[in-house]
Design an enzyme around this catalytic site. Structure first.
Site, short mmCIF file in Angstrom:
data_model
loop_
_atom_site.label_atom_id
_atom_site.label_comp_id
_atom_site.label_asym_id
_atom_site.label_seq_id
_atom_site.Cartn_x
_atom_site.Cartn_y
_atom_site.Cartn_z
N GLU A 187 0.96 -1.13 0.06
CA GLU A 187 -0.13 0.13 0.12
C GLU A 187 1.06 1.01 -0.02
OE1 GLU A 187 -1.06 3.16 1.13
OE2 GLU A 187 -2.12 2.27 3.12
N CYS A 245 -2.23 8.09 4.47
CA CYS A 245 -2.20 7.65 3.19
C CYS A 245 -3.54 8.08 2.46
CB CYS A 245 -2.09 6.31 2.90
SG CYS A 245 -2.93 5.25 4.20
P1 NAP Z 1 9.40 3.63 3.19
O1 NAP Z 1 10.78 4.43 2.96
O2 NAP Z 1 8.71 3.17 2.32
O3 NAP Z 1 9.83 2.44 4.40
C1 NAP Z 1 9.23 1.63 4.81
C2 NAP Z 1 9.72 0.41 5.35
O4 NAP Z 1 10.23 -0.39 4.11
C3 NAP Z 1 10.90 0.57 6.09
O5 NAP Z 1 11.23 -0.31 7.03
C4 NAP Z 1 12.13 0.50 4.94
O6 NAP Z 1 13.32 -0.10 5.62
C5 NAP Z 1 11.48 -0.43 4.09
N1 NAP Z 1 12.21 -0.33 2.83
C6 NAP Z 1 11.77 0.85 2.02
N2 NAP Z 1 12.15 0.41 0.83
C7 NAP Z 1 12.67 -0.79 0.65
C8 NAP Z 1 13.47 -1.75 -0.13
N3 NAP Z 1 13.83 -1.08 -1.65
N4 NAP Z 1 14.26 -3.07 0.15
C9 NAP Z 1 13.95 -3.33 1.43
N5 NAP Z 1 13.33 -2.42 2.36
C10 NAP Z 1 12.58 -1.33 2.09
O7 NAP Z 1 8.73 4.67 4.26
P2 NAP Z 1 8.76 5.55 5.50
O8 NAP Z 1 10.14 5.44 5.78
O9 NAP Z 1 7.88 5.18 6.21
O10 NAP Z 1 8.53 7.03 4.69
C11 NAP Z 1 9.09 7.57 3.54
C12 NAP Z 1 8.02 7.95 2.65
O11 NAP Z 1 6.97 7.00 2.38
C13 NAP Z 1 7.23 9.01 3.20
O12 NAP Z 1 7.77 10.20 3.06
C14 NAP Z 1 5.87 8.90 2.54
O13 NAP Z 1 5.99 9.69 1.18
C15 NAP Z 1 5.76 7.53 2.30
N6 NAP Z 1 4.89 6.86 3.33
C16 NAP Z 1 3.66 6.28 2.88
C17 NAP Z 1 2.64 5.94 3.68
C18 NAP Z 1 1.60 5.13 3.12
O14 NAP Z 1 0.50 5.24 3.64
N7 NAP Z 1 1.45 4.49 1.90
C19 NAP Z 1 2.91 5.81 4.97
C20 NAP Z 1 4.27 6.21 5.37
C21 NAP Z 1 5.10 6.61 4.47
P3 NAP Z 1 14.50 1.01 5.80
O15 NAP Z 1 13.66 2.31 6.36
O16 NAP Z 1 15.18 0.36 7.20
O17 NAP Z 1 15.29 1.34 4.65
#
Ligand code: NAP
Length: 541
Positions: free
Chosen positions: A278, A315
């Site tokens: 998601e 989201c």
């Molecule tokens: P994220 O960067 O997507 O990370 C979420 C989780 O997935 C973390 O545990 C991260 O690990 C892991 N992850 C991310 N990319 C990966 C990859 N290529 N391979 C393996 N694991 C991976 O999200 P976030 O740190 O929560 O926030 C960053 C951005 O995500 C926000 O600025 C926002 O735009 C978006 N976000 C969206 C939602 C939604 O509701 N869909 C919710 C929160 C955030 P690591 O951090 O250890 O790398």
């Protein structure tokens, strides 16, 4: 109230005990680690969390594979017992968990206590679902030995668990969409072992919650591989987990980049597996002329509340709003009054706050016609991770020529687009990609049928005269939508229907009654609803 000890190490249940590796007499091959950070003060929080080693990943996956058959064999009522006990353990540790979550996320205590209520509420909902049992969609086509030209065999099918699931905890719901959140609840309810990759923004909260889960599993004598928690501050552990041959599905809530990377990894395996990611959306809102004339101030106030709720870190935040050219001044005045009266809002991490500022800056730079309608005051910025709520405005012409304007900016930003006529509104809707929600504000007499029909193909939930934030956890909820909102539009990640992500149908042909699971036996001992020869019934055969 009990206090749980925090060790900062991966939690892998050994010999039926929730132990960290050092407690179990094993040392980490990888000594790298990281600390949580208080986003309100920038202060480093103890203890140090150990990134899981390759050996940790291997052990967690091996244990999960070993637990899978026992979990699949456990009855729905037995699984419900585990989920119910998890709620008790979580509530017993609520104060400690909420305090730590507050330090790690900056979210207010009231919000976190509410989120804990939601977390235990959804665990209970899944417990009730599987205790009742009809969710397995049992189908029975009785044998027709006399049928010509060919007899029909006895066919009995039902949903069975997929096997070990990897869950990536979300940053914006440290409780309800993290370690004991919706994905974990749905997977355990379906009968799948779970390995959680903790979100590095709230590792302490993750450990406390994981210990409560392990306590419940241990007390009830569940296999040690039922649940594990691994830490990492980078992508290595998550990547290794998704690539592990023992893992059968992935559940993720987070960024588009993360979700797409995991989807690719899952599809590129020798045995591809489903990845339910998601990835958020900008949740377009369409305000019809009649609705705007009738209640401009109320709509402005509703939108302002919705897009700044939780500092815009939902989201389902309304990120793009279409309003008619002849929108009354009162709409703009109300937005200015509310948003202009706000100060900067605390955000979850410095990284998220920085991406928010970059996103706003880029949008205003790249799109000439975007004007800033109102921005909150920066003067009283208290948190180190903070964002200023902002409303921007553009034209439908600009929107139609720049599809990237529909992309989500995670945080308190909203783009208002002015349209001239209904044709343009439908054109904008046709241009949209997949979203979690789409909202229409309209009066009864307004013709919204074409718009509604179009939006049904673009979003998972259609909201009428309301606001998209606030996602009910219930049987009919759909929190999903076409790509790029999610990687699989057939499923929801909120509500009891989210259990279907972690199960697959299996048909038993001519298998003797005595060898079948109770759900498929002739006497229907569980009394569940089944589809027998095309008719829904709880009757025995
Ligand atoms: P994220 O960067 O997507 O990370 C979420 C989780 O997935 C973390 O545990 C991260 O690990 C892991 N992850 C991310 N990319 C990966 C990859 N290529 N391979 C393996 N694991 C991976 O999200 P976030 O740190 O929560 O926030 C960053 C951005 O995500 C926000 O600025 C926002 O735009 C978006 N976000 C969206 C939602 C939604 O509701 N869909 C919710 C929160 C955030 P690591 O951090 O250890 O790398």
């Amino acid at each position: 109230m009990s206090t749980i000890e925090m060790t900062g190490e991966a939690i892998i249940q050994m010999r039926g005990d929730a132990k960290s590796l050092s407690q179990a007499g094993l040392s980490h091959a990888d000594e790298s680690g990281f600390f949580a950070q208080n986003p309100m003060t920038g202060e480093r929080l103890e203890p140090r969390f150990c990134s899981a080693s390759k050996a940790d990943v291997e052990m967690a996956a091996k244990l999960a594979c070993a637990a899978a058959p026992a979990m699949a064999a456990a009855s729905g009522r037995t699984r419900a017992d585990l989920l119910f006990l998890m709620t008790e353990k979580l509530m017993a540790a609520q104060e400690q968990i909420v305090q730590r979550a507050h330090l790690e996320t900056g979210l207010p205590l009231a919000r976190l206590n509410g989120e804990m209520g939601r977390t235990v509420g959804q665990l209970r909902l899944f417990a009730e679902l599987v205790a009742e049992g009809s969710w397995v969609d049992a189908r029975i086509d009785t044998a027709l030995p006399e049928r010509t030209p060919a007899p029909r065999p006895s066919l009995r099918s039902m949903l069975r668990p997929l096997g070990p699931v990897v869950v990536f905890g979300a940053s914006n719901f440290p409780l309800a969409f993290s370690v004991a959140g919706g994905d974990t609840a749905a997977a355990l309810a379906a009968g799948c072992p779970v390995i959680v990759k903790a979100h590095p923004a709230h590792p302490g909260t993750s450990e406390l919650v994981a210990r409560a889960i392990c306590d419940a599993a241990t007390e009830l004598g569940w296999h040690p591989g039922t649940f594990a928690l691994l830490f990492d501050s980078g992508v290595a552990v998550g990547t290794a987990l998704v690539q592990h041959p023992g893992i059968k599905a992935v559940a993720f809530t987070g960024s588009a980049a993360g979700g797409k990377a995991l989807m690719k990894l899952a599809a590129a395996r020798p045995e591809p597996i489903p990845c339910f990611a998601e990835m958020g959306s900008s949740n377009p809102v369409f305000v019809m002329p009649g609705a705007m004339q009738a209640r401009a101030t109320a709509i402005a106030s509703g939108l302002a509340t919705s897009f700044t709720m939780g500092s815009g870190q939902f989201c389902t935040k309304p990120g793009v709003v279409f309003v008619p050219k002849e929108t009354p001044q009162s709409f703009w005045q109300e937005l200015k009054k509310i948003v202009g009266g706000m100060t900067s809002l605390g955000m979850l991490t410095e990284g998220i706050a920085e991406r928010f500022r970059e996103g706003v800056g880029e949008r205003r730079r790249t799109v000439g016609a975007i004007e800033k309608i109102v921005e909150a005051s920066a003067e009283t910025q208290r948190a180190t991770a903070a964002g200023l709520p902002i409303v921007m405005k553009s034209s439908i012409k600009e929107f139609l020529s720049m599809p990237e304007l529909e992309e989500e900016i995670f945080g308190p930003a909203m783009l208002v687009i002015e349209y001239d006529d209904a044709k343009q509104l439908v054109a904008a809707a046709r241009q949209l990609r997949g979203h979690l929600t789409a909202t229409i504000h309209a009066e009864e007499a307004e013709n919204t049928a074409p718009l509604l029909a179009l939006l049904e193909t673009r979003a998972g939930r259609l909201v009428w005269n309301g606001y998209p934030t606030g996602v009910e956890v219930s049987p009919a909820m759909v929190h999903g939508g076409p790509f790029p909102a999610t990687t699989d539009s057939r499923f929801t990640s909120v509500g009891t229907a989210s259990i279907f992500r972690f199960a697959r149908p299996v048909c038993f042909q001519d298998v003797p009654d005595v060898l079948l699971l109770e759900e498929l036996q002739a006497t229907n001992p569980l009394g569940i609803e089944r589809l027998v020869n095309g008719r829904r019934t709880r009757e025995i055969l």
